[in-house]
Write a protein that holds these residues in place. Structure first.
Motif, PDB file in Angstrom:
ATOM      1  N   TYR A 185      39.983 -35.812 -13.400  1.00  0.00           N
ATOM      2  CA  TYR A 185      39.886 -34.444 -12.894  1.00  0.00           C
ATOM      3  C   TYR A 185      39.887 -34.477 -11.368  1.00  0.00           C
ATOM      4  N   ARG A 186      41.063 -34.417 -10.772  1.00  0.00           N
ATOM      5  CA  ARG A 186      41.191 -34.540  -9.322  1.00  0.00           C
ATOM      6  C   ARG A 186      40.536 -33.376  -8.574  1.00  0.00           C
ATOM      7  N   ASP A 187      40.331 -32.254  -9.264  1.00  0.00           N
ATOM      8  CA  ASP A 187      39.697 -31.107  -8.609  1.00  0.00           C
ATOM      9  C   ASP A 187      38.313 -31.455  -8.067  1.00  0.00           C
ATOM     10  N   LEU A 188      37.631 -32.391  -8.746  1.00  0.00           N
ATOM     11  CA  LEU A 188      36.283 -32.753  -8.323  1.00  0.00           C
ATOM     12  C   LEU A 188      36.282 -33.356  -6.929  1.00  0.00           C
ATOM     13  N   ALA A 189      37.338 -34.085  -6.576  1.00  0.00           N
ATOM     14  CA  ALA A 189      37.415 -34.688  -5.249  1.00  0.00           C
ATOM     15  C   ALA A 189      37.450 -33.620  -4.171  1.00  0.00           C
ATOM     16  N   ILE A 190      38.038 -32.475  -4.513  1.00  0.00           N
ATOM     17  CA  ILE A 190      38.114 -31.364  -3.561  1.00  0.00           C
ATOM     18  C   ILE A 190      36.809 -30.579  -3.541  1.00  0.00           C
ATOM     19  N   ALA A 191      36.210 -30.416  -4.711  1.00  0.00           N
ATOM     20  CA  ALA A 191      35.025 -29.563  -4.827  1.00  0.00           C
ATOM     21  C   ALA A 191      33.727 -30.263  -4.443  1.00  0.00           C
ATOM     22  N   VAL A 192      33.718 -31.600  -4.368  1.00  0.00           N
ATOM     23  CA  VAL A 192      32.452 -32.314  -4.188  1.00  0.00           C
ATOM     24  C   VAL A 192      31.786 -31.972  -2.857  1.00  0.00           C
ATOM     25  N   THR A 193      32.564 -31.868  -1.779  1.00  0.00           N
ATOM     26  CA  THR A 193      31.978 -31.546  -0.467  1.00  0.00           C
ATOM     27  C   THR A 193      31.325 -30.172  -0.492  1.00  0.00           C
ATOM     28  N   PHE A 194      32.013 -29.203  -1.095  1.00  0.00           N
ATOM     29  CA  PHE A 194      31.465 -27.848  -1.202  1.00  0.00           C
ATOM     30  C   PHE A 194      30.218 -27.842  -2.079  1.00  0.00           C
ATOM     31  N   ALA A 195      30.255 -28.609  -3.176  1.00  0.00           N
ATOM     32  CA  ALA A 195      29.116 -28.666  -4.093  1.00  0.00           C
ATOM     33  C   ALA A 195      27.891 -29.287  -3.415  1.00  0.00           C
ATOM     34  N   VAL A 196      28.113 -30.328  -2.621  1.00  0.00           N
ATOM     35  CA  VAL A 196      27.007 -30.967  -1.906  1.00  0.00           C
ATOM     36  C   VAL A 196      26.403 -29.991  -0.893  1.00  0.00           C
ATOM     37  N   GLN A 197      27.258 -29.191  -0.254  1.00  0.00           N
ATOM     38  CA  GLN A 197      26.757 -28.202   0.702  1.00  0.00           C
ATOM     39  C   GLN A 197      25.883 -27.170   0.000  1.00  0.00           C
ATOM     40  N   LEU A 198      26.312 -26.712  -1.164  1.00  0.00           N
ATOM     41  CA  LEU A 198      25.494 -25.770  -1.935  1.00  0.00           C
ATOM     42  C   LEU A 198      24.191 -26.428  -2.381  1.00  0.00           C
ATOM     43  N   TRP A 199      24.268 -27.692  -2.739  1.00  0.00           N
ATOM     44  CA  TRP A 199      23.071 -28.427  -3.166  1.00  0.00           C
ATOM     45  C   TRP A 199      22.049 -28.477  -2.037  1.00  0.00           C
ATOM     46  N   MET A 200      22.533 -28.576  -0.800  1.00  0.00           N
ATOM     47  CA  MET A 200      21.614 -28.621   0.330  1.00  0.00           C
ATOM     48  C   MET A 200      20.766 -27.346   0.414  1.00  0.00           C
ATOM     49  N   TYR A 201      21.401 -26.198   0.141  1.00  0.00           N
ATOM     50  CA  TYR A 201      20.659 -24.937   0.215  1.00  0.00           C
ATOM     51  C   TYR A 201      19.723 -24.768  -0.973  1.00  0.00           C
ATOM     52  N   ALA A 202      19.924 -25.547  -2.019  1.00  0.00           N
ATOM     53  CA  ALA A 202      18.988 -25.559  -3.150  1.00  0.00           C
ATOM     54  C   ALA A 202      17.870 -26.564  -2.921  1.00  0.00           C
ATOM     55  N   THR A 203      17.908 -27.246  -1.772  1.00  0.00           N
ATOM     56  CA  THR A 203      16.895 -28.232  -1.391  1.00  0.00           C
ATOM     57  C   THR A 203      16.165 -27.707  -0.159  1.00  0.00           C
ATOM     58  N   PRO A 204      14.843 -27.852  -0.080  1.00  0.00           N
ATOM     59  CA  PRO A 204      14.096 -27.345   1.077  1.00  0.00           C
ATOM     60  C   PRO A 204      14.345 -28.138   2.357  1.00  0.00           C
ATOM     61  N   VAL A 205      15.603 -28.134   2.821  1.00  0.00           N
ATOM     62  CA  VAL A 205      15.961 -28.829   4.050  1.00  0.00           C
ATOM     63  C   VAL A 205      15.638 -27.978   5.269  1.00  0.00           C
ATOM     64  N   VAL A 206      15.991 -26.691   5.202  1.00  0.00           N
ATOM     65  CA  VAL A 206      15.776 -25.796   6.344  1.00  0.00           C
ATOM     66  C   VAL A 206      14.662 -24.791   6.081  1.00  0.00           C
ATOM     67  N   TYR A 207      14.037 -24.868   4.927  1.00  0.00           N
ATOM     68  CA  TYR A 207      12.936 -23.962   4.606  1.00  0.00           C
ATOM     69  C   TYR A 207      11.868 -24.731   3.844  1.00  0.00           C
ATOM     70  N   SER A 208      10.711 -24.140   3.709  1.00  0.00           N
ATOM     71  CA  SER A 208       9.618 -24.767   2.963  1.00  0.00           C
ATOM     72  C   SER A 208       9.503 -24.117   1.590  1.00  0.00           C
ATOM     73  N   THR A 209       8.974 -24.859   0.653  1.00  0.00           N
ATOM     74  CA  THR A 209       8.820 -24.310  -0.693  1.00  0.00           C
ATOM     75  C   THR A 209       7.775 -23.196  -0.730  1.00  0.00           C
ATOM     76  N   THR A 210       6.860 -23.211   0.232  1.00  0.00           N
ATOM     77  CA  THR A 210       5.851 -22.141   0.266  1.00  0.00           C
ATOM     78  C   THR A 210       6.469 -20.793   0.593  1.00  0.00           C
ATOM     79  N   SER A 211       7.627 -20.791   1.267  1.00  0.00           N
ATOM     80  CA  SER A 211       8.286 -19.526   1.599  1.00  0.00           C
ATOM     81  C   SER A 211       8.865 -18.855   0.357  1.00  0.00           C
ATOM     82  N   LEU A 212       8.893 -19.586  -0.769  1.00  0.00           N
ATOM     83  CA  LEU A 212       9.404 -19.021  -2.017  1.00  0.00           C
ATOM     84  C   LEU A 212       8.282 -18.592  -2.948  1.00  0.00           C
ATOM     85  N   ALA A 213       7.076 -18.507  -2.406  1.00  0.00           N
ATOM     86  CA  ALA A 213       5.914 -18.176  -3.245  1.00  0.00           C
ATOM     87  C   ALA A 213       6.070 -16.829  -3.938  1.00  0.00           C
TER      88      ALA A 213
END
Length: 289
Positions: free
Chosen positions: A196-224
């Motif tokens: 599935y060659r599409d994954l090679a194209i989508a992986v960078t975008f998917a990793v970027q979305l994963w970053m926003y699902a990770t508390p990199v720029v925010y704290s988990t307490t802000s989601l209380a």
């Protein structure tokens, strides 16, 4: 005269076709090749660049400044008592290593198809070398983070305080875990991209979305006030490593032992799946690449 069946062969070559027919000891025997590939990665990445290895520092620094302006300044997200700049840099430093492990190993089969078709060597040596390259980059970036940490520690202000905690002793294990987690996800993706060659194209975008699902720029307490989002973030196996890293070097936030155990279990499970899938695909990938 000795019968042919009585010969004691020093090397026996057999085809490996089973799902669990994996020889991980080969990686140790080919450790020199892993180091050679690691050196090659640096040579290829920074060849014919003006700033060369300085990009290892400039990329996370520029990203941290932008995130600090957007999320710390404009959005005003809480940083659990730590300076906003260090809070975001800490999350970005550990995340960058994880993202690099995935992005750099996601195209292992496609990019190295010509090499794989000419000579035999353990295919896992290439993604492993990419993961080691990411760890070396992390150590350089961590040194830069340590310089900024020292500055804020010696010049305390109303922006927040920093302190080391006992979790610092856990950092070596944390770095290995994040590297293994990124490697596991990367080799799973690389195995699937052969069909599935599409994954090679989508992986960078998917990793970027994963970053926003990770508390990199925010704290988990802000989601209380948003329990559903908070639960989804805690299902992310990268959430606990980021929290532990911040707790260790900044002294902010809390560490959930159950979340850390969950992250470790996810890492081991994904690694097992990745190695088995990678080993299976490497036997037949030349027919599909």
């Amino acid at each position: 005269m000795q019968h042919p069946n009585e010969h004691q062969w020093t090397t026996v070559i057999r085809p490996r076709t089973g799902w669990f027919d994996i020889d991980l000891k080969e990686l140790w025997r080919y450790r020199d090749l892993v180091l050679l590939f690691t050196k090659r990665n640096f040579a290829i990445l920074y060849k014919q660049t003006i700033l060369g290895p300085l990009w290892i520092l400039l990329n996370p620094l520029i990203t941290t400044v932008l995130f600090n302006v957007i999320f710390g300044g404009i959005a005003g997200l809480p940083t659990e008592g730590a300076p906003s700049f260090l809070f975001i840099m800490a999350g970005n430093t550990i995340w960058s290593m994880f993202a690099a492990c995935i992005n750099n190993t996601a195209n292992t089969f496609v990019v190295n198809a010509s090499t794989f078709g000419k000579v035999y060597f353990p295919r896992l040596t290439i993604p492993l070398s990419q993961a080691l390259t990411a760890v070396i980059n992390f150590l350089v970036q961590f040194a830069m983070f340590a310089c900024f940490w020292t500055f804020f520690a010696l010049n305390p202000s109303g922006a927040g305080q920093v302190q080391l905690t006992g979790w610092v002793l856990y950092l070596p294990i944390l770095v290995v875990q994040v590297m293994v987690l990124g490697l596991a996800v990367g080799i799973i993706v690389s195995s699937l991209t052969t069909k599935y060659r599409d994954l090679a194209i989508a992986v960078t975008f998917a990793v970027q979305l994963w970053m926003y699902a990770t508390p990199v720029v925010y704290s988990t307490t802000s989601l209380a006030n948003q329990p559903v989002l908070q639960k989804l973030v805690y299902l992310n196996p990268m959430t606990a490593p980021v929290q532990v890293f911040r707790k260790a070097v900044l002294g902010c936030g809390q560490v959930d032992p159950a979340g850390l155990v969950y992250s470790l279990v996810c890492t081991l499970v994904l690694l097992a799946i990745g190695v088995i899938l990678f080993s299976r695909i490497e036997k037949t990938f030349m027919d599909t690449v």
